[in-house]
Write a protein that holds these residues in place. Structure first.
Motif, short mmCIF file in Angstrom:
data_model
loop_
_atom_site.label_atom_id
_atom_site.label_comp_id
_atom_site.label_asym_id
_atom_site.label_seq_id
_atom_site.Cartn_x
_atom_site.Cartn_y
_atom_site.Cartn_z
N PHE B 10 56.29 42.50 36.38
CA PHE B 10 55.77 43.85 36.67
C PHE B 10 56.53 44.47 37.84
N ILE B 35 54.40 58.61 42.39
CA ILE B 35 53.00 58.19 42.51
C ILE B 35 52.47 57.78 41.14
N MET B 36 52.81 58.59 40.13
CA MET B 36 52.33 58.28 38.79
C MET B 36 52.90 56.95 38.31
N PHE B 38 53.91 54.47 40.20
CA PHE B 38 53.26 53.39 40.97
C PHE B 38 51.90 53.05 40.41
N THR B 39 51.07 54.09 40.25
CA THR B 39 49.70 53.82 39.77
C THR B 39 49.74 53.20 38.38
N THR B 40 50.62 53.68 37.53
CA THR B 40 50.69 53.12 36.18
C THR B 40 51.03 51.64 36.22
N PHE B 42 50.89 49.60 38.71
CA PHE B 42 49.86 48.83 39.42
C PHE B 42 48.68 48.55 38.49
N GLN B 43 48.23 49.59 37.79
CA GLN B 43 47.06 49.41 36.92
C GLN B 43 47.36 48.44 35.79
N CYS B 44 48.56 48.58 35.23
CA CYS B 44 48.91 47.67 34.14
C CYS B 44 48.96 46.23 34.64
N TRP B 45 49.53 46.05 35.84
CA TRP B 45 49.58 44.71 36.40
C TRP B 45 48.17 44.21 36.68
N PHE B 46 47.34 45.09 37.23
CA PHE B 46 46.01 44.72 37.67
C PHE B 46 45.19 44.18 36.51
N ILE B 47 45.17 44.92 35.42
CA ILE B 47 44.35 44.49 34.28
C ILE B 47 44.95 43.23 33.65
N TRP B 48 46.29 43.15 33.63
CA TRP B 48 46.90 41.94 33.08
C TRP B 48 46.52 40.74 33.95
N ILE B 50 43.98 40.32 35.93
CA ILE B 50 42.57 39.96 35.81
C ILE B 50 42.35 39.10 34.57
N ILE B 51 42.88 39.58 33.44
CA ILE B 51 42.66 38.85 32.20
C ILE B 51 43.37 37.48 32.25
#
Lengths: 865, 66
Positions: B10, B35-36, B38-40, B42-48, B50-51
């Motif tokens: 990521f 920013i977009m 980064f957030t994208t 980050f969010q993709c990494w975050f959910i990956w 977590i799972i």
């Protein structure tokens, strides 16, 4: 060099992060060129004029008369519009006005046209009426003649005589003196037409009113135009036979009451024929007159239709111009109009250029003077959105327009909104459908944007980029959840769970381990093994292991995982929300709020729920069986109680928890007390220093020496107003020093604190909706898939398969794609409005509404609907 | 180990995205785009993440229905 360029993120100036800087300018406009100047400014469309005559009513203003004239013209145009539409013509829409019209000429022209049209309409109406009457008369003659003859033949004079004598008014009158002929003459009749639906009631009433002494013949004649309303009505022709004058009066009244049209009907067949031919001739005559009139009218309407749009645009513009002029102050002596307007700082040059250009074209000696004004009113909020960001900005704006220059939540919402939506809508297949819709709308946006799409689809089209993002994220979360129309896929390899003996050892066959080659479905009944993940194995590399689908333990596993996921996402999201208050406070130089609000808020949330998040991660990584509910509850109930080492996730956990709870509880009075007290002290110090210029330097000092902070009405001195939402300081940073009420500030701080503390708990719980909705989505889609599609396929009949597929498709579209996506959308909306924006967003600004010709039409339509 | 490897992937995606925006994107203000991105990521990494982490040490195993 390359590294420098790579690391250049442009974070010093992020579009949309804060609203555009605005300036208030004063315009001095020579009154003879005022109109042209305002037109030029309307073309540029970058100025929001301030109303300088608020104390004057609409009628007292300088250009009230012109506005009235424009209104009158607009009324005429609406009348034309109606007429044109009635005639089935469509006004031609021209993109640019072809020629320059003088308003006075146009006014005269419109007045003439209106007169002409009205007189024409009256004429046509009169002619139509006569025509319709004649047509009805003809119908009556034709139809009534038939049953009149019949009826007349059926009534024998002597029968009437008998009946009639019974109802005679004067019982003493000698019966025989009345001749038979005379009596028959008193048998009258009335002929006419009546709408079909009234016939029955009409007959009933007639019967009652005359006590049965009448005879009604009627017959349908089909659709006939009613002379009064000029509409096609299906009608009946009737002839009523009756006896006596009294009955006649009664029957006339009843006819009137029922809206029945009566027509003269001659007794004599010869006269009937004569009348018929007369009527036919007149009808023909009238027809030619009407046709000629209609042609003339149509020609007139066509010329109107050709110009209507242009005229309407012109009138709309003129009206807007005079409205704007009405907002200006008139300086009678120097013949100058004074206007004040907000303008985005970056656009000042454009405005100045437009002013210069208009001065050149109008070739006046006097130029418009534009000078900046220092003000303490809070400027309007203006974002330069594009077609992509517009929908996201709308989401934020429908909660409240941002205060001037405060952090715009739309920036993070751009990506977090579709993300939270996708968490609840994670399905690869459904995402593809959603993406297809969005891509279709984006691809056709040029043609679609010109069409009138109606309310529902128009809204969908407006949010096409939002839907596109939601679709893309759903695609990703669908892959992560490993669901394709609820079915798992094996894109990222086979399951990591293998069949093992219940004690964890490999299953051997002929001395060789066959654990890795056993089909998991055979595991239990062929080998009596259990599915386990080997100790050294890494989990499924991307997303949820496909083996979970349809297992007995699927739900417990998914529930536990998604619930924890919701909390992790929620705490992170809220942390970003609180972080935004830091950006706000730094920008408005509100150090007090950083120390007394931002820091304790961060501590409170993270020492309790941030800690929970860390525990979740540690539990996952360590694989311990600790019950996190238990840990969290006893963290409060019996802090410091020693923990079972097997349950302990962090060494020294109980001590750590005592510290965390203690500090979190200290954070509550920290949020509550110091800020109001310090504000009070500051206020007192200011009061004491009053009379000197100290106040001035405190209030305006920062503004004077710092050019940039001129646009920060809440900076420095505005600190007292930053605490509560509804304080008087909302409009400008000035003047609050004079009415500082400690009680009020304290109450606000209290509300704020209570809201935050309770919110920290309830908002965290609120994020659990992510879990609930995502679970509901996957369960629903799996029910539709297994119980509808798979069941019918297993029946092995093409007929049932087609039916099954049809039902499955309908359920997927109707329930999952429309209802479920709507509910996920609404929940994502709520999470943003309440849980995220509630942490930092003031939202008490007002929108920048420039005077602009371009969107006049839309505005007018919005106002009228 | 696998977790850090995934995170690295990521991170590399983030670097590539940033480079693409800075070297191939339209000139002008790029703050919002970054920013977009980064957030994208980050969010993709975050959910990956977590799972992925949730499955590292399974406490329950998949069981077949009777």
């Amino acid at each position: 060099m390359a590294l420098n360029k790579l690391l250049d993120f442009g974070f010093d100036e992020i579009e949309l992060w804060r609203s555009e800087e605005m300036e208030l300018v004063r315009l001095l406009i020579p009154s003879e060129s005022a109109h042209d100047t305002v037109v030029a400014l309307g073309e540029v469309g970058l100025l929001q004029f301030k109303d300088l005559n608020t104390e004057k009513s609409a009628f007292q203003r300088t250009y009230a008369n012109q506005v009235k004239r424009c209104d009158e013209m607009a009324r005429r145009l609406r009348f034309f519009q109606e007429q044109v539409e009635k005639a089935g013509l469509t006004p031609t829409v021209r993109t640019s006005p072809s020629g320059k019209h003088e308003l006075d000429d146009l006014e005269n022209r419109l007045e003439e046209l209106e007169k002409e049209l009205i007189s024409m309409n009256e004429n046509t109406e009169r002619l139509d009426r006569t025509y319709n009457e004649l047509v009805e008369l003809q119908v009556v003659l034709e139809h009534a003649g038939k049953f009149f003859d019949k009826a007349k033949a059926g009534v024998r004079p002597d029968a009437f005589e008998r009946e009639f004598s019974g109802a005679q008014e004067n019982p003493d009158a000698p019966l025989l003196e009345l001749g038979v002929q005379e009596k028959v003459a008193r048998v009258g009749f009335v002929a006419g037409t009546i709408p079909q639906e009234k016939v029955n009631a009409f007959e009933r009433l007639l019967f009652r009113a005359t006590r049965g002494n009448m005879y009604l013949r009627q017959g349908s004649v089909g659709e006939v135009k009613d002379p009064i309303t000029n509409e096609s009505v299906s009608k009946h022709v009737f002839v009523i036979f009756f006896a006596g004058d009294r009955s006649r009066i009664k029957i006339m009244k009843i006819c009137e009451a029922f809206g029945a049209n009566r027509y003269p009907f001659p007794d004599d067949p010869a006269r009937q024929r004569q009348m018929d031919s007369e009527v036919t001739a007149r009808i023909r005559e009238l027809q030619t007159t009407i046709d000629a009139g209609e042609r003339h009218r149509k020609a007139l309407l066509q010329t109107i239709a050709a110009n209507l749009d242009e005229w309407a645009t012109l009138v709309r513009r003129e009206k807007a111009v005079y409205h704007t002029l009405n907002k200006m102050n008139v300086d009678v002596t120097s013949k100058v109009l004074v206007a004040e307007a907000w303008v985005p700082s970056v656009s000042k040059a454009d405005v100045q250029k437009a002013l210069r250009d208009s001065a050149e074209t109008s070739s006046t000696q006097l130029h418009v003077i534009m000078q900046p004004v220092v003000t303490h009113d809070s400027p309007p909020t203006y974002y330069r959105t594009n077609k992509f960001t517009q929908a996201f900005q709308n989401i934020v704006d429908s909660y409240g327009i941002a205060r001037y220059r405060e952090v715009n939540p739309a920036v993070l919402t751009l990506m977090t909104f579709p993300f939270l939506f996708a968490i609840m809508f994670g399905d690869f297949g459904h995402a593809i459908i959603m993406l297809a819709v969005a891509v279709a709308m984006v691809a056709k946006e040029k043609t679609l944007s010109k069409m009138d799409l109606g309310d529902m689809f128009g809204m969908l089209f407006g949010g096409r980029y939002l839907i596109l993002m939601m679709g893309l994220y759903s695609l990703y979360t669908g892959l992560i959840y490993n669901e394709f129309f609820s079915m798992p896929t094996y894109i990222f390899g086979r399951s990591r769970f293998v069949c093992m003996n219940p004690d964890g050892s490999d299953i051997m066959e002929n001395g060789v381990s066959i654990t890795n080659s056993i089909d998991p479905r055979d595991c239990k009944h062929l080998y009596e093994g259990v599915l386990k993940m080997p100790e050294d194995s890494a989990p499924y590399v991307f997303g949820v292991d496909p083996i979970w689908h349809g297992r007995k333990t699927e739900l417990p596993f998914l529930n536990s995982m998604k619930m924890k996921m919701s909390i992790l996402i929620g705490v992170t999201h809220m942390d970003f929300g609180i972080l935004n208050t830091l950006f706000n406070n730094l920008y408005f130089r509100d150090r007090l709020s950083i120390i007394c609000e931002f820091i304790p808020q961060m501590i409170f949330l993270n020492f309790l729920f941030g800690y929970l998040s860390i525990l979740i991660v540690i539990k996952w990584c360590s694989g311990k069986m600790t019950d996190l509910y238990h840990v969290m509850i006893y963290m409060f109930l019996s802090p410091g109680a020693p923990m079972d080492p097997k349950e302990e996730l962090i060494s020294g956990q109980s001590g750590l928890q005592v510290f965390l709870v203690l500090v979190a509880f200290i954070a509550i009075p920290w949020m509550l007390l110091p800020k109001p007290l310090i504000l009070k002290k500051r206020h007192e110090a200011m009061q004491a220093a009053k009379g000197h210029s100290v106040e001035l330097t405190q209030n305006y000092g920062a503004l004077a020496d710092d050019e940039e902070s001129r646009h920060r009405p809440h900076g420095g001195a505005a600190q007292p107003s930053a605490g509560g939402h509804g304080e008087g300081g909302g409009h400008g940073g000035h003047g609050h020093g004079d009415h500082f009420e400690f009680g009020e500030v304290m109450v606000h701080q209290m509300i704020h604190t209570i809201e935050f503390v309770l919110g920290a708990v309830s908002n965290t719980a609120s994020y659990l909706r992510l879990w609930a909705l995502s679970l509901a989505h996957s369960q629903l889609s799996s029910v539709f898939f297994d119980r509808v599609l798979m069941l019918t396929i297993s029946l092995n009949s093409p007929f049932f398969m087609i039916i099954g597929f049809f039902v499955f498709a309908c359920a997927t579209l109707g329930v999952l794609m429309i209802m479920e996506s709507l509910s996920a959308f609404l929940h994502a909306l709520r999470l943003h409005w309440v849980e995220y924006m509630g942490k930092f967003y003031k939202g008490d600004g007002y929108r920048f509404a420039p005077f602009c010709f371009k969107d006049l039409k839309d505005k007018e339509e919005a106002a009228s609907s | 180990m696998g977790f850090w490897l995934g995170t690295l992937v990521f991170f590399l995606i983030q670097i590539v995205t940033t480079a693409c925006i800075n070297f191939f994107g339209k000139p002008g203000k790029k703050g919002l785009t970054h920013i977009m991105a980064f957030t994208t990521v980050f969010q993709c990494w975050f959910i990956w993440a977590i799972i992925y982490m949730a499955q590292m040490n399974p406490l329950i195993n998949p069981e077949y229905k009777e």
